[in-house]
Design a protein around this motif. Structure first.
Motif, mmCIF file in Angstrom:
data_model
loop_
_atom_site.group_PDB
_atom_site.id
_atom_site.type_symbol
_atom_site.label_atom_id
_atom_site.label_comp_id
_atom_site.label_asym_id
_atom_site.label_seq_id
_atom_site.Cartn_x
_atom_site.Cartn_y
_atom_site.Cartn_z
ATOM 1 N N VAL A 13 36.998 47.606 38.796
ATOM 2 C CA VAL A 13 38.121 47.075 39.561
ATOM 3 C C VAL A 13 37.985 47.438 41.041
ATOM 4 O O VAL A 13 38.268 46.632 41.938
ATOM 5 N N ARG A 16 35.600 45.166 42.527
ATOM 6 C CA ARG A 16 36.189 43.827 42.640
ATOM 7 C C ARG A 16 36.880 43.631 43.994
ATOM 8 O O ARG A 16 36.772 42.588 44.615
ATOM 9 N N TYR A 17 37.582 44.661 44.466
ATOM 10 C CA TYR A 17 38.335 44.511 45.704
ATOM 11 C C TYR A 17 37.568 44.982 46.943
ATOM 12 O O TYR A 17 38.042 44.831 48.053
ATOM 13 N N ASP A 30 35.909 40.344 37.387
ATOM 14 C CA ASP A 30 37.025 40.669 36.489
ATOM 15 C C ASP A 30 36.733 40.219 35.072
ATOM 16 O O ASP A 30 36.955 40.972 34.099
ATOM 17 N N SER A 33 34.151 42.374 33.549
ATOM 18 C CA SER A 33 34.721 43.681 33.185
ATOM 19 C C SER A 33 35.489 43.591 31.873
ATOM 20 O O SER A 33 35.386 44.482 30.995
ATOM 21 N N ASN A 197 27.725 41.911 33.706
ATOM 22 C CA ASN A 197 28.625 42.524 34.674
ATOM 23 C C ASN A 197 27.860 43.089 35.864
ATOM 24 O O ASN A 197 28.272 42.961 37.020
#
Length: 574
Positions: A13, A16-17, A30, A33, A197
């Protein structure tokens, strides 16, 4: 195990950001994941029902996420828009297969005879729909692989860096997926979610924007250099040539320069100054092939502080210098005009005051001269002296009149007058020697629309100049004719003429070639003609004479004056 899963999810996560790029790239991370999480939950589950549930979910992800990944690759590979639109329908069967995988416990269309191993791995026997889902996935892999391979093998150099990167990602995924389906990993573990991933994270971290810049910007820079008018030459630190733009090729005449095959001084020996085969400094104003150039040098330093290449920009400054010189000349001319205008304003104010102060004494002198001539009418010697006094008074009066005419701005009161009467009146104001012949050639009724006072000043000045230009006698000729909507009057003499160098300065105030001249006579003439919206020109030849050509508008709507002093003058002199 739960703590480890939570830690892995937190890392994913966070990635991701933190990853730059598109929303699609983050969405894929996402999904990857969640796919990895479902597989981890399958491994840690304790009941067969939970294991089969998580197996169904992660299998559904295996049919849904990879197609999304391939659409993402084609999207950021900047393929044709039509290709992207055509890739969207492939998600329909992928979505259908994912739904069948989630509901397989009810109908068994995707697989049957599932067996759970001691390490919570599920071994199944795929049915027709299960093999169809796997085949559909590999068809997509083959299609995307073909697109990237076609781009790598084509002559186009654009995007090849990204093509290799994305093709490698597809190959790794295809191999991993195949090994997982066939159970070749240790303990029949499914490594596809983890590998996927990692791949999606790496692709997003690489950042398609950076890859785009790597591919496109060099071509854009090369195109800009080719289009620029300045000659650009790139050489290494030893001045061996690497690249020339089109302007440099035209300048040097070398159209085919091989990589590191020639040195800088081999193509431009006259522009650069060398000492021990080293360029001393940048140069400006270098002449080469009848042109003027400026040389600018830029060194490109790498991350280790080493000089990699040198860029030489040779700019043609010829047109710029010529334009700069023209601007300087214009500025000088305008500055001179401004100074002359300021000087003329001061002169005008001064002349008005001086003319007014001199006019009254001149009138007194005229009266005294007249009285003395009557008193000594029988004394020839005295009359000769008085004649000289009258000439001097007339000369001073002309100067005063010129001063006042030049210094005073007056709008002409144009009316119709017979040209012959105007000229006859002007001749009465000057003394014409006996050896000067006067010839007028124009119709008796030739009319001109002028201001009487101003035109008299004009004719007196021009006729007096003509007389003074013929000290040994000659002929003054006046011709007039109509041309279109204008009256053309030509006043000529057979005098000494005007040299070419003085001809251009005739109408400049205070410019004179006479020993006793003021330089205002012809300036006043020019001002009077301009006030009438006309023009005055001069033609002259040294030793043969001069002709002044006056062009005045023919105002046919102007009426003639009645019973003016001019009528009496015309009657007396006709």
């Amino acid at each position: 195990m739960s703590a480890g899963v939570a830690f892995v999810m937190a890392i994913l996560v966070w990635l991701r950001y933190r990853i730059p790029g598109s929303i699609v790239g983050g969405f894929l991370i996402d999904l990857g994941s969640i796919w990895s999480l479902t597989y981890l939950l399958q491994i840690i589950s304790e009941t067969p029902a939970d294991i089969e549930l998580w197996y169904s979910i992660q299998t559904a992800f295996s049919f849904l996420v990879p197609p999304l990944f391939m659409v993402y690759l084609t999207r950021y590979f900047e393929l044709d828009v039509k290709t992207i639109k055509r890739s969207i329908p492939i998600m329909v069967p992928s979505l259908a297969f994912a739904v069948l995988a989630l509901t397989n416990g009810r109908h068994g269309l995707m697989w049957s005879n599932s067996v759970i191993t001691p390490n919570n791995q599920v071994v199944v026997k795929h049915s027709v729909f299960g093999f169809a889902a796997i085949l559909h996935l590999y068809v997509l892999v083959v299609a995307v692989t073909y697109l990237f391979m076609h781009m790598i093998l084509s002559k186009r150099t654009l995007y090849k860096t990204r093509a290799v990167t994305f093709l490698l990602a597809i190959a790794i995924f295809a191999v991993t997926y195949a090994l997982s389906v066939m159970g070749y990993f240790p303990n029949q573990r499914n490594m596809t979610p983890l590998i996927f991933n990692l791949l999606s994270s790496v692709i997003a971290l690489v950042n398609p924007e950076n890859l785009y810049k790597i591919d496109v910007l060099p071509l854009a820079y090369e195109s800009l250099l080719d289009e620029m008018n300045d000659a650009a030459i790139i050489a290494d630190h030893e001045y061996k040539l690497i690249w020339l733009n089109d302007a440099a090729k035209r300048l040097t005449g070398f159209t085919d320069v091989r990589f590191l095959d020639m040195r800088l001084w081999d193509i431009l020996p006259d522009i650069f100054y060398f000492k021990n085969r080293r360029i001393i400094e940048e140069k400006t104003g270098v002449e080469y092939m009848d042109r003027v150039y400026d040389l600018r040098i830029t060194s490109l330093i790498d991350d280790w502080g080493q000089e990699r290449v040198r860029v030489f920009i040779i700019r043609d400054m010829t047109d710029v210098l010529e334009y700069s010189k023209r601007l300087e000349r214009i500025v000088e001319e305008k500055t001179k005009e401004l100074r002359d205008a300021e000087r003329l304003v001061i002169i005008g104010e001064t002349t008005m005051m001086v003319g007014h102060d001199l006019r009254n004494p001149l009138q007194v002198l005229k009266g005294l001269s007249y009285s003395l001539k009557k008193r000594h009418a029988d004394n020839p010697e005295a009359l000769e002296v008085f004649e000289k006094i009258d000439k001097s008074i007339f000369y001073m009066d002309k100067i005063v009149s010129d001063l006042q005419a030049f210094g005073k701005k007056r709008e002409p009161d144009a009316r119709l007058y017979p040209l012959k009467g105007l000229l006859n009146n002007a001749f009465t104001q000057i003394q014409v020697p006996e050896d000067v012949e006067i010839e007028m050639e124009f119709p008796e009724d030739f009319m001109v629309a002028v201001d009487w006072y101003l035109i008299q000043r004009l004719f007196i000045n021009l006729l007096l100049n003509a007389v003074q230009a013929m000290p040994d006698g000659g002929k003054i000729s006046v011709n007039a004719h109509k041309r279109d909507d204008a009256n053309v009057i030509m006043i000529g003499d057979t005098g000494i003429g005007i040299s070419e160098e003085n001809r251009d300065n005739l109408f400049i105030p205070l410019h004179t070639t006479k020993a006793k001249g003021t330089g205002l006579g012809l300036a006043v003439c020019k001002k009077i003609v301009d006030a009438h919206n006309g023009s005055i020109e001069v033609e002259s030849e040294v030793g043969k004479g001069t002709i002044f050509i006056i062009t005045l508008p023919a105002f046919t709507s102007v009426t003639a004056p009645e019973n003016t002093l001019l009528d009496m003058v015309v009657e007396e002199t006709s």
